[in-house]
Write a protein that holds these residues in place. Sequence first.
Motif, PDB file in Angstrom:
ATOM      1  N   SER A 106     -42.040  13.388 -24.608  1.00 32.86           N
ATOM      2  CA  SER A 106     -42.752  14.660 -24.769  1.00 32.86           C
ATOM      3  C   SER A 106     -41.804  15.846 -24.660  1.00 32.86           C
ATOM      4  O   SER A 106     -41.926  16.826 -25.397  1.00 32.86           O
ATOM      5  N   SER A 107     -40.825  15.755 -23.745  1.00 28.50           N
ATOM      6  CA  SER A 107     -39.838  16.827 -23.600  1.00 28.50           C
ATOM      7  C   SER A 107     -38.951  16.927 -24.842  1.00 28.50           C
ATOM      8  O   SER A 107     -38.583  18.029 -25.261  1.00 28.50           O
ATOM      9  N   LEU A 108     -38.609  15.773 -25.433  1.00 31.81           N
ATOM     10  CA  LEU A 108     -37.794  15.792 -26.652  1.00 31.81           C
ATOM     11  C   LEU A 108     -38.549  16.460 -27.805  1.00 31.81           C
ATOM     12  O   LEU A 108     -37.981  17.262 -28.553  1.00 31.81           O
ATOM     13  N   ILE A 109     -39.829  16.134 -27.941  1.00 30.50           N
ATOM     14  CA  ILE A 109     -40.635  16.757 -28.999  1.00 30.50           C
ATOM     15  C   ILE A 109     -40.775  18.255 -28.744  1.00 30.50           C
ATOM     16  O   ILE A 109     -40.659  19.075 -29.663  1.00 30.50           O
ATOM     17  N   ALA A 110     -41.015  18.629 -27.485  1.00 34.10           N
ATOM     18  CA  ALA A 110     -41.100  20.048 -27.145  1.00 34.10           C
ATOM     19  C   ALA A 110     -39.775  20.756 -27.395  1.00 34.10           C
ATOM     20  O   ALA A 110     -39.750  21.939 -27.752  1.00 34.10           O
ATOM     21  N   GLY A 111     -38.650  20.033 -27.215  1.00 32.81           N
ATOM     22  CA  GLY A 111     -37.346  20.613 -27.514  1.00 32.81           C
ATOM     23  C   GLY A 111     -37.197  20.943 -28.988  1.00 32.81           C
ATOM     24  O   GLY A 111     -36.623  21.977 -29.349  1.00 32.81           O
ATOM     25  N   VAL A 112     -37.718  20.082 -29.863  1.00 29.16           N
ATOM     26  CA  VAL A 112     -37.703  20.370 -31.300  1.00 29.16           C
ATOM     27  C   VAL A 112     -38.569  21.599 -31.604  1.00 29.16           C
ATOM     28  O   VAL A 112     -38.195  22.474 -32.389  1.00 29.16           O
ATOM     29  N   VAL A 113     -39.742  21.668 -30.951  1.00 27.40           N
ATOM     30  CA  VAL A 113     -40.628  22.829 -31.148  1.00 27.40           C
ATOM     31  C   VAL A 113     -39.950  24.114 -30.669  1.00 27.40           C
ATOM     32  O   VAL A 113     -40.040  25.159 -31.323  1.00 27.40           O
ATOM     33  N   SER A 114     -39.246  24.042 -29.546  1.00 29.10           N
ATOM     34  CA  SER A 114     -38.571  25.241 -29.022  1.00 29.10           C
ATOM     35  C   SER A 114     -37.466  25.717 -29.953  1.00 29.10           C
ATOM     36  O   SER A 114     -37.177  26.914 -30.020  1.00 29.10           O
ATOM     37  N   ALA A 115     -36.826  24.776 -30.681  1.00 28.40           N
ATOM     38  CA  ALA A 115     -35.782  25.165 -31.626  1.00 28.40           C
ATOM     39  C   ALA A 115     -36.363  25.901 -32.823  1.00 28.40           C
ATOM     40  O   ALA A 115     -35.659  26.681 -33.485  1.00 28.40           O
ATOM     41  N   VAL A 116     -37.654  25.684 -33.106  1.00 26.68           N
ATOM     42  CA  VAL A 116     -38.308  26.340 -34.239  1.00 26.68           C
ATOM     43  C   VAL A 116     -38.971  27.648 -33.803  1.00 26.68           C
ATOM     44  O   VAL A 116     -38.795  28.698 -34.426  1.00 26.68           O
ATOM     45  N   GLU A 117     -39.734  27.601 -32.699  1.00 27.22           N
ATOM     46  CA  GLU A 117     -40.483  28.782 -32.254  1.00 27.22           C
ATOM     47  C   GLU A 117     -39.648  29.754 -31.434  1.00 27.22           C
ATOM     48  O   GLU A 117     -40.031  30.916 -31.284  1.00 27.22           O
ATOM     49  N   LEU A 118     -38.533  29.297 -30.842  1.00 23.24           N
ATOM     50  CA  LEU A 118     -37.622  30.131 -30.055  1.00 23.24           C
ATOM     51  C   LEU A 118     -38.332  30.888 -28.925  1.00 23.24           C
ATOM     52  O   LEU A 118     -38.268  32.124 -28.852  1.00 23.24           O
ATOM     53  N   PRO A 119     -39.007  30.185 -28.026  1.00 24.82           N
ATOM     54  CA  PRO A 119     -39.573  30.892 -26.862  1.00 24.82           C
ATOM     55  C   PRO A 119     -38.500  31.377 -25.908  1.00 24.82           C
ATOM     56  O   PRO A 119     -38.740  32.269 -25.099  1.00 24.82           O
ATOM     57  N   TYR A 120     -37.301  30.786 -25.981  1.00 22.99           N
ATOM     58  CA  TYR A 120     -36.155  31.236 -25.186  1.00 22.99           C
ATOM     59  C   TYR A 120     -34.879  30.828 -25.898  1.00 22.99           C
ATOM     60  O   TYR A 120     -34.833  29.849 -26.640  1.00 22.99           O
ATOM     61  N   ARG A 121     -33.850  31.646 -25.678  1.00 19.72           N
ATOM     62  CA  ARG A 121     -32.521  31.420 -26.245  1.00 19.72           C
ATOM     63  C   ARG A 121     -31.490  31.696 -25.165  1.00 19.72           C
ATOM     64  O   ARG A 121     -31.795  32.388 -24.197  1.00 19.72           O
ATOM     65  N   PRO A 122     -30.266  31.180 -25.311  1.00 15.68           N
ATOM     66  CA  PRO A 122     -29.224  31.535 -24.342  1.00 15.68           C
ATOM     67  C   PRO A 122     -29.054  33.049 -24.256  1.00 15.68           C
ATOM     68  O   PRO A 122     -28.964  33.741 -25.261  1.00 15.68           O
ATOM     69  N   GLY A 123     -29.035  33.556 -23.038  1.00 15.52           N
ATOM     70  CA  GLY A 123     -28.952  34.995 -22.813  1.00 15.52           C
ATOM     71  C   GLY A 123     -30.283  35.642 -22.487  1.00 15.52           C
ATOM     72  O   GLY A 123     -30.318  36.774 -21.986  1.00 15.52           O
ATOM     73  N   ASP A 124     -31.402  34.947 -22.745  1.00 14.56           N
ATOM     74  CA  ASP A 124     -32.716  35.483 -22.406  1.00 14.56           C
ATOM     75  C   ASP A 124     -32.965  35.350 -20.903  1.00 14.56           C
ATOM     76  O   ASP A 124     -32.492  34.405 -20.257  1.00 14.56           O
ATOM     77  N   TRP A 125     -33.721  36.302 -20.378  1.00  8.53           N
ATOM     78  CA  TRP A 125     -34.164  36.248 -18.979  1.00  8.53           C
ATOM     79  C   TRP A 125     -35.628  35.849 -18.991  1.00  8.53           C
ATOM     80  O   TRP A 125     -36.479  36.589 -19.494  1.00  8.53           O
ATOM     81  N   VAL A 126     -35.909  34.652 -18.464  1.00 11.20           N
ATOM     82  CA  VAL A 126     -37.251  34.096 -18.569  1.00 11.20           C
ATOM     83  C   VAL A 126     -37.774  33.709 -17.191  1.00 11.20           C
ATOM     84  O   VAL A 126     -37.012  33.496 -16.245  1.00 11.20           O
ATOM     85  N   LYS A 127     -39.101  33.614 -17.133  1.00 10.66           N
ATOM     86  CA  LYS A 127     -39.774  33.112 -15.942  1.00 10.66           C
ATOM     87  C   LYS A 127     -40.695  31.987 -16.366  1.00 10.66           C
ATOM     88  O   LYS A 127     -41.586  32.183 -17.200  1.00 10.66           O
ATOM     89  N   ILE A 128     -40.465  30.784 -15.821  1.00  7.92           N
ATOM     90  CA  ILE A 128     -41.309  29.618 -16.065  1.00  7.92           C
ATOM     91  C   ILE A 128     -41.770  29.112 -14.711  1.00  7.92           C
ATOM     92  O   ILE A 128     -40.947  28.724 -13.877  1.00  7.92           O
ATOM     93  N   GLU A 129     -43.072  29.146 -14.495  1.00 10.07           N
ATOM     94  CA  GLU A 129     -43.649  28.861 -13.179  1.00 10.07           C
ATOM     95  C   GLU A 129     -43.019  29.800 -12.154  1.00 10.07           C
ATOM     96  O   GLU A 129     -43.102  31.006 -12.303  1.00 10.07           O
ATOM     97  N   ASP A 130     -42.352  29.293 -11.125  1.00  9.79           N
ATOM     98  CA  ASP A 130     -41.768  30.144 -10.090  1.00  9.79           C
ATOM     99  C   ASP A 130     -40.273  30.361 -10.290  1.00  9.79           C
ATOM    100  O   ASP A 130     -39.603  30.912  -9.414  1.00  9.79           O
ATOM    101  N   THR A 131     -39.739  29.948 -11.429  1.00  7.82           N
ATOM    102  CA  THR A 131     -38.305  30.063 -11.691  1.00  7.82           C
ATOM    103  C   THR A 131     -38.032  31.228 -12.633  1.00  7.82           C
ATOM    104  O   THR A 131     -38.579  31.289 -13.732  1.00  7.82           O
ATOM    105  N   TYR A 132     -37.193  32.174 -12.163  1.00  5.58           N
ATOM    106  CA  TYR A 132     -36.792  33.315 -12.985  1.00  5.58           C
ATOM    107  C   TYR A 132     -35.276  33.366 -13.040  1.00  5.58           C
ATOM    108  O   TYR A 132     -34.594  33.198 -12.020  1.00  5.58           O
ATOM    109  N   GLY A 133     -34.729  33.583 -14.232  1.00  6.72           N
ATOM    110  CA  GLY A 133     -33.284  33.678 -14.360  1.00  6.72           C
ATOM    111  C   GLY A 133     -32.860  33.755 -15.815  1.00  6.72           C
ATOM    112  O   GLY A 133     -33.682  33.897 -16.732  1.00  6.72           O
ATOM    113  N   GLU A 134     -31.554  33.640 -16.025  1.00  8.39           N
ATOM    114  CA  GLU A 134     -30.972  33.745 -17.366  1.00  8.39           C
ATOM    115  C   GLU A 134     -30.813  32.354 -17.973  1.00  8.39           C
ATOM    116  O   GLU A 134     -30.333  31.427 -17.316  1.00  8.39           O
TER     117      GLU A 134
END
Length: 283
Positions: A106-134
Amino acid sequence: MDERSDYAKLFNDIGTPEVITVAAIVLATLLLIVLSQRGLNWLANRLHGQLRFRVFALVPLTRLLILIAAIVLIVPIIIEPSLRNMVTLFGALGLAIGFALKDYVSSLIAGVVSAVELPYRPGDWVKIEDTYGEVKHVGMRTVHIQTPDDDLVAMPHLKLWDTPVYNANNGGPTLQCVASFYLYVEDASGWVREALKDVALTSAYLKFDAPIIIVAEEKPWGTHYRIRAYPVDPRQQFLFITDLTVRGKKVLSEGGVTSALLPPDTALDAGGEVAGASSSPRG
């Protein structure tokens, strides 16, 4: 009848010699695991630098190889090594592995989806659940996030299916920061907005071509002021927030403004800040 005989031969006849052999393999396996772990840990603790961590990484790998070797030796003793039995065994093993690795797939398939939709890229500052960072690296299975406390968090892509992803700069050079100030109602005069705006304008980290917004919100315990502004570089966000907070409190204190004391339940809603100024990056 022949098929029943073939299935009946799935397991070998287990006698005393076979039991002794299996027990010896199990004991040897346990002994090798203990010796390898202690030996590698002893060696790693006497090394320095990157080599030390590479030796530590060999501990679980060595244990896995020893277990695989033990299974390879034990299986032919217990199971008749015929083609039909091997197909049955590997089929059951493949089903078990597939069920165990469903989250990995499931993570591998989501990885393919992330490469298309680009919810995050290197250099982005994101928060997922309780984790915030670059975002430092986007792999096939995980995204690596460097937190402000310098922890590297490997977050599986499968979080995309059911967890919101907050992206503070979304691939751009601008990231909004917020510095909060909690003031008494009687102290919330008109000059506070201008004073806080001047604090932002005189910051060395301010991105001048981005807007500065002062937001005031009336609360039962006083007035909540927020400075919304942008640093020159997203990586300066915490220096920028600290600068706004420290100098903002100084200006307000010199102007005779006192901080509001929040009720306990309100303080929890505000993220645990009890009084004075608080701040956080957007997202």
